[in-house]
Structure formats: C-alpha cells, structure tokens
Design a protein around this motif. Structure first.
Motif, mmCIF file in Angstrom:
data_model
loop_
_atom_site.group_PDB
_atom_site.id
_atom_site.type_symbol
_atom_site.label_atom_id
_atom_site.label_comp_id
_atom_site.label_asym_id
_atom_site.label_seq_id
_atom_site.Cartn_x
_atom_site.Cartn_y
_atom_site.Cartn_z
ATOM 1 N N ARG A 495 -9.882 -4.359 -6.540
ATOM 2 C CA ARG A 495 -8.993 -5.331 -5.931
ATOM 3 C C ARG A 495 -9.295 -5.528 -4.452
ATOM 4 O O ARG A 495 -8.862 -6.511 -3.851
ATOM 5 C CB ARG A 495 -7.531 -4.907 -6.088
ATOM 6 N N ALA A 496 -10.014 -4.582 -3.859
ATOM 7 C CA ALA A 496 -10.371 -4.760 -2.452
ATOM 8 C C ALA A 496 -11.175 -6.032 -2.256
ATOM 9 O O ALA A 496 -11.167 -6.634 -1.187
ATOM 10 C CB ALA A 496 -11.152 -3.547 -1.951
ATOM 11 N N ASN A 497 -11.875 -6.446 -3.316
ATOM 12 C CA ASN A 497 -12.700 -7.652 -3.212
ATOM 13 C C ASN A 497 -11.859 -8.922 -3.098
ATOM 14 O O ASN A 497 -12.379 -9.981 -2.751
ATOM 15 C CB ASN A 497 -13.620 -7.764 -4.436
ATOM 16 N N CYS A 498 -10.545 -8.845 -3.410
ATOM 17 C CA CYS A 498 -9.711 -10.043 -3.347
ATOM 18 C C CYS A 498 -9.197 -10.297 -1.941
ATOM 19 O O CYS A 498 -8.624 -11.349 -1.667
ATOM 20 C CB CYS A 498 -8.535 -9.942 -4.318
ATOM 21 N N GLY A 499 -9.357 -9.331 -1.035
ATOM 22 C CA GLY A 499 -8.969 -9.536 0.349
ATOM 23 C C GLY A 499 -7.570 -9.105 0.708
ATOM 24 O O GLY A 499 -7.175 -9.196 1.866
ATOM 25 N N TYR A 500 -6.779 -8.642 -0.265
ATOM 26 C CA TYR A 500 -5.394 -8.258 0.002
ATOM 27 C C TYR A 500 -5.188 -6.744 0.034
ATOM 28 O O TYR A 500 -4.112 -6.278 0.394
ATOM 29 C CB TYR A 500 -4.452 -8.835 -1.073
ATOM 30 N N CYS A 501 -6.171 -5.995 -0.379
ATOM 31 C CA CYS A 501 -6.007 -4.549 -0.575
ATOM 32 C C CYS A 501 -6.121 -3.807 0.760
ATOM 33 O O CYS A 501 -7.068 -4.000 1.526
ATOM 34 C CB CYS A 501 -7.074 -4.047 -1.539
ATOM 35 N N ALA A 502 -5.137 -2.950 1.041
ATOM 36 C CA ALA A 502 -5.164 -2.156 2.269
ATOM 37 C C ALA A 502 -6.303 -1.151 2.217
ATOM 38 O O ALA A 502 -6.677 -0.670 1.135
ATOM 39 C CB ALA A 502 -3.826 -1.425 2.441
ATOM 40 N N PRO A 503 -6.883 -0.794 3.364
ATOM 41 C CA PRO A 503 -8.036 0.122 3.383
ATOM 42 C C PRO A 503 -7.759 1.453 2.695
ATOM 43 O O PRO A 503 -8.619 1.973 1.975
ATOM 44 C CB PRO A 503 -8.304 0.320 4.879
ATOM 45 N N GLU A 504 -6.554 2.002 2.887
ATOM 46 C CA GLU A 504 -6.279 3.325 2.311
ATOM 47 C C GLU A 504 -6.177 3.282 0.794
ATOM 48 O O GLU A 504 -6.401 4.280 0.108
ATOM 49 C CB GLU A 504 -5.000 3.914 2.907
ATOM 50 N N VAL A 505 -5.813 2.097 0.238
ATOM 51 C CA VAL A 505 -5.724 1.977 -1.217
ATOM 52 C C VAL A 505 -7.114 2.008 -1.838
ATOM 53 O O VAL A 505 -7.331 2.577 -2.907
ATOM 54 C CB VAL A 505 -4.972 0.688 -1.607
ATOM 55 N N THR A 506 -8.055 1.407 -1.164
ATOM 56 C CA THR A 506 -9.432 1.425 -1.644
ATOM 57 C C THR A 506 -9.958 2.859 -1.761
ATOM 58 O O THR A 506 -10.678 3.199 -2.710
ATOM 59 C CB THR A 506 -10.340 0.626 -0.696
ATOM 60 N N ASN A 507 -9.544 3.690 -0.820
ATOM 61 C CA ASN A 507 -10.050 5.062 -0.787
ATOM 62 C C ASN A 507 -9.270 6.009 -1.687
ATOM 63 O O ASN A 507 -9.850 6.899 -2.324
ATOM 64 C CB ASN A 507 -10.012 5.594 0.655
#
Length: 645
Positions: A495-507
């Motif tokens: 979902r990080a690719n959609c532009g809305y995902c917070a950095p900490e969620v990606t990790n």
C-alpha cells in the motif's frame, strides 16, 4: 471575539433602524426610544462574520410568523447572509432572571438544537438571534410549503427527522441538572439541518412568558392545556405528536378543501397492528414490506409518547434508543439484494465494491471483504462496534451478512478522488475553495469520531481520497471505517505504493491513529493542490509522492507552485491556504509523535474555514491550544540554530 461581538451589535442596530422593521416590531403607540444606546447585545456563542458595515445598512427583513411566544423575522444581508430575529411577547421575569435563563439556553451546544447566537434585552424589549435554516420546518415540509414535494419525503428522510429531533430534546433534558424543559415541542419548531436531521428550535421560552395553552392545540399534553405547567413529560407528549404527524396520509391541520383538522391521537390511538396501521399510513411509503414494518414500530413509539398518564410515557433518552434501533434495521434483506442488478464499482485494499439497485428504487453499495482473518465471533463483535459508530460524517454500515462477509453501505455518487481527478465532462465537477474546506472539516470530524470509539483505540486503517465521499451539501463522509483489523495485513507494505501509507506502517505493518493522521494529511494536500497522491516527474521517468513534491518547494513558493490553479481564480486569502498547507505538512511528519491528533486537526480546520465548531469539538478547545503551543516550540527549536549561527 470583539470583532464578532461588534458585528452582531451593528447588525441589530442596523436592522432596527430600518423603517420597515419599526413597522413590524412596534405598535403605533410604542416609541423606538426603548432601544437605548446603553442596552447591549449579548453574544452567546461565536459567530463568524460574513458581512461588513455596508451589508448591514442594506439589510432587509420579513415576517416569518407569529407563534406561541412571539414573532420571528428573517433578516437578510445584501450578500445573502441570513439570520432569524425572534421578538418575544411580554416576559414575566426580571431582566436579571432573563439574562440568567439566556445563559442556560445558550450553553446548550448540540448539533440537533438550534443554537442561540445572541440576545438583546432592555426594560421593554427582548430579542433572540438564531441561525436561519433554509430547508424550512418539518411542519412546512409535510404540508408541501417548501421546495421539496411532500410525496418525495421518503421513509429514511422521516426517520432522520425523528432521530435528530429526539437527540436534540434528550440533550436539552440533560441540561441545568436534568431540569431544563423545552415547553413547546411541535413540528413548526423542528427544522432540517444541512444533514437533513431534525433540529429543535425555540428552546426554553415556556419558562419566561405568561401563556395559556389553548385546548384545540394538539401538540400540548392534557395536563398542560389550560395551564402553563410544562415539563419534560409534556415535551415527550409533544414529540409523540410529531412522530404521528410523520406517518399519516392526511395532514393534522386545516388545508384548502378540508372540513376540519385531523386529530392524530384519535386517528391512531387504537392502531397497534400492521393490518390496521395501513389505514393511517402515508400511501407513498407503504409499497415496501420492511418500510411498513418500521412504520408500525414508529407508530407504537408515538402512541407510548402520547399516553395520558405521565408515568407511562418513556424518557426522551429511551425514545432516542428506540428510534435508532429502527434506523439500524435495513429496509431490505438478502433476498432483495440477490434479486438486485449490480455492477462492480472498484476493487480495493480490503475487497470488492458493487453498486446494487434494489427493486424499491434505492441504490446501495455492497462491500465483499477478502482475506478476513478473524473468527466468526470476533467479526460479529467488531461489526457491533462499527454499527454503534453513528455520525453524520461517517458512512453507516446499514447491514452485514456474516457468512458471506458482505457489508452494506449507502451509495454516494461522488468521492474526493472523483471530484478532483475525474475525467472532464458533464459529470465532472471542479471544487471551489469553500467546498474543499467544508469537505475537509466534515471528513476530519468523521475520522475524529472514529478515533473516539472503542475507548479511544479504534483505527480506520485505509484513509484515502477514494474512501471519503461527498454528499449534496459538500460534506465529507468517511467510509470503510475500521476494516483493516478484520483483514490480513500482509499486503500493507504494498500500500505504500499508493502514496497514503505512513513510513512506519511500511516498516512495521502496524496501523495506528497516527498513521490515519498521516493519510489524512495526504488528502488535505490533494484538496489544496488538486494533484494525486502519486505523480511523475516532468520526464515521466520517476514516480514522486505528493509529499515529496510539495516539500521540494520553499515556504514562500507554496501559493504559486503548490496551490491548485483552479483555486487561484477565486478571491481567497492566501493566509488561509498557507495555514491549510502547513497543517497538512504537520500531519505527514515522519515521526508519528510529531503529528497532531484528529481533534486538534478538526479545531484547526474549523478556524481556517470559519465553520461553526461542532458540539464535539467545542469541548476540545484546550487540545487545539496545546497543539499550537507545541507547534511554536517546534518552530523555535528549528529557528534557534539558524539565529545563533
């Protein structure tokens, strides 16, 4: 505050000076001198000035009506701003007691109670100033006296009127130590707010004005007629009459061609079954089985409210619960849905959405969830939490089917995404600045309400412009609340690719209220810039996030480089645009702890837009002040090294 106070005082002074208002407000024997310069207009709650001195001088007024406690006038400014001035009949309490009572009434802050904005009091004159509700009263609506045809007031609209008014009266009954009484509940004192819910007006006048309630008046309880002993129980009786007015096929008042008014209590007093109920219900609402069943339930609630014995009438809080239970039941079942024609709307993070058209003409959205990982019991419990989360800026889950993992929502035609990024054409609408602010405030209120649920621990998990819808009043409506906890989070990094995902969620794959704030910040950036959450560089060789794009410009270039070109043709204060951009940047701070909380965001947006604070946000003023202090500390921390270098 002083500017607001000054404008209200100028307003009253201006409109009372006009010759046409002297004719309306005063008998020939009375002198205008009673409004002395020493008498002051008292401001009860904030009012955002939308007019200047010139507008005040050009104000016009017209008589709206004469009621039990006085006459009401519509005062219109040259620029279209309207208010209601109510001139009271002879008040039978001292001026000091009048002011004390006005303060009690003014402290009632609720979305379903018309707020008292200000009052004017002198020895011989008492005026009250209210908002003007352009949708009109329920009385006028049911009699075809508004722009809306009575036949087109569907069942859901009537339920919202009833629920809103009931919530407002219940809130009134909580005030002043649980002793406050409205005293004049009737359909002409219930108006429609912007969300089409009932809103109660004329609060608390029964305690101040000597009035004998006439016997023919059906809205007054038996114990009140011929006396002035209004009580909370008599308020319940009056509300019961309103419920019964919402049901019959006939009006309860004289209409051209009618021989006499219809007594709704006598008409429905013996009706306690579905079969006999069909004889009194509005024929326009009886074509659908589930609606008829719900009408019988409302009928039974109305009959309880108009019981002759006070002790047999329910409390207003109980009436609210009973009506909300009706509203929670869908006017359709699984068989109706299976027969419906449907098309795929979208395939999203948590499942597929279908648009379904039912045989009764209603359009709904079906959300079939995928990758549900919780147990059957946990799913049901979570649905109950979501189901209780009723708010005008949160899309209701109207029903759910446990075995199929299907949720049912109301259908909204437009989302922020479709309005901002849709294909140009007849159905594509550009949003002006005022509309964008109103959408932002509504969506923020909805998300803040979600965060208050489940002991302040609930998370939305999927905030994006496609999940925030826009109703006919340009109100932001948050959809798909709290579905993230039901489904697998294994795909969250994607979902990080959609532009809305917070950095900490990606990790970490861990969603939080802070990550909701980050996503909401992206939505704010979309509203200001008109751009998507992800874009490409000029050479189209690299994808760039909206956050990185905005932060690539210095602060002094935001207006010329970042703000949507569509907005620059409006005469808008640049300061408001910069404030909104700064708020959005604060929301997308890399460190979660540096991001503001949703109540603080609501407060800031209300201040930027000038929209009246909701009853929820009015209790959270301290949070805004705390956030502003922390912002100043952050700015000082950034500036000090530069100043000393």
């Amino acid at each position: 505050m002083s500017a607001v106070y000054d404008n209200w005082e100028r307003l009253v002074a201006a409109v009372l000076r006009k010759e046409q208002l002297w004719k309306l407000f005063y008998d020939q024997s009375r002198s205008p001198s009673v409004l002395s310069e020493a008498s002051k207009l008292v401001l009860i709650s904030d009012f955002t000035s939308a007019f200047g001195v010139t507008d005040l001088r050009l104000a016009s007024a017209e008589l709206l009506g004469k009621g039990t406690f006085g006459s009401s006038y519509l005062v219109a400014m040259h620029n279209g701003v309207k208010i209601v001035v109510k001139r009271l009949k002879s008040v039978n309490i001292s001026e000091q007691d009048f002011k004390h009572h006005m303060n009690i009434v003014g402290n009632v802050r609720h979305e379903n109670v018309a707020p008292l904005r200000a009052y004017y009091s002198s020895k011989d004159e008492q005026l009250m100033l209210y908002d003007y509700y352009s949708e009109g009263s329920v009385y006028a609506l049911l009699r075809g006296q508004t722009s809306r045809n009575r036949a087109h007031v569907d069942w859901e609209a009537r339920l919202k009127i009833a629920i809103g008014a009931a919530r407002g009266i219940a809130e009134i009954h909580k005030q002043n130590g649980g002793k406050l009484v409205h005293g004049n509940i009737k359909s002409s004192n219930i108006f429609l707010n912007s969300q089409q819910y009932g809103c109660v007006s004329d609060l608390g006048l029964a305690n101040m004005i000597e009035t004998t309630f006439m016997l023919p008046a059906q809205c007054y309880a038996p114990e009140v007629k011929g006396t002035r002993n209004a009580s909370q129980a008599s308020d319940v009786y009056g509300f019961g009459i309103v419920l019964l007015e919402l049901l019959p096929r006939k009006s309860t008042a004289h209409l051209p061609g009618d021989s006499k008014p219809v007594n709704v209590v006598k008409l429905v007093g013996s009706v306690k079954s579905k079969e006999r109920g069909g004889k009194v219900f509005d024929a326009n609402l009886c074509n659908y089985l589930r609606v008829r069943e719900d009408m019988v339930k409302m009928l039974q609630i109305g009959i309880k409210c108009v019981a002759k014995s006070i002790k047999n009438r329910p409390k207003m809080s109980e009436v609210v619960n009973m009506l909300e239970d009706i509203y929670a039941n869908p006017t359709f079942d699984l068989e109706d849905i299976l027969r419906a024609s449907s098309v795929v709307l979208s395939k999203g993070t948590f499942g597929t959405c279908y648009k379904a058209s039912l045989e009764n003409g209603k359009t709904i959205v079906l959300k079939r969830l995928k990758d549900v990982i919780v147990t059957f019991k946990d799913f049901q419990q979570h649905m109950e939490v979501i189901g209780r989360m009723r708010h005008e800026n949160v899309a209701d889950v109207r029903a759910y089917f446990r075995a199929e993992k299907v949720l049912v929502y109301d259908y909204y035609q437009d989302s922020i995404s479709s309005l901002l990024h849709g294909k140009p054409g007849a159905a594509w609408k550009r949003l002006d600045w005022e509309s964008r602010l109103r959408i932002a405030v509504g969506a923020a209120r909805g998300l803040a309400h979600i965060h208050r649920q489940n002991l302040g621990k609930l998370v939305h998990g999927n905030i994006k412009s496609k999940n925030i819808f826009v109703d006919g009043e340009k109100q932001g409506i948050v959809s798909e609340a709290a579905l993230a906890t039901l489904t697998s989070t294994i795909k969250l990094p994607v979902r990080a690719n959609c532009g809305y995902c917070a950095p900490e969620v990606t990790n970490t794959r861990e969603l939080s209220q802070a990550s909701d704030v980050y996503s909401f910040g992206i939505v704010l950036l979309e509203l200001v810039s008109g751009k998507r959450s992800l874009g490409t560089t000029h050479g189209r060789s690299k994808v760039i996030s909206l956050v990185d794009w905005v932060q690539s410009f210095s602060y002094n270039k935001w207006i010329t480089k970042v703000v949507d070109l569509e907005l620059r043709k409006y005469q808008i204060e640049e300061e408001a645009m910069v404030q909104l951009l700064q708020l959005a940047i604060d929301c997308v701070a890399i460190v979660p702890e540096r991001r503001p909380r949703m109540p603080e965001i609501v407060k800031m947006l209300e201040k930027i837009s000038g929209i009246e604070p909701s009853h929820e946000s009015s209790f959270e003023d301290g949070l805004y002040d705390t956030w502003m202090e922390s912002r100043l500390e952050d700015l000082l921390e950034d500036l000090l090294p530069k100043l000393t270098s």
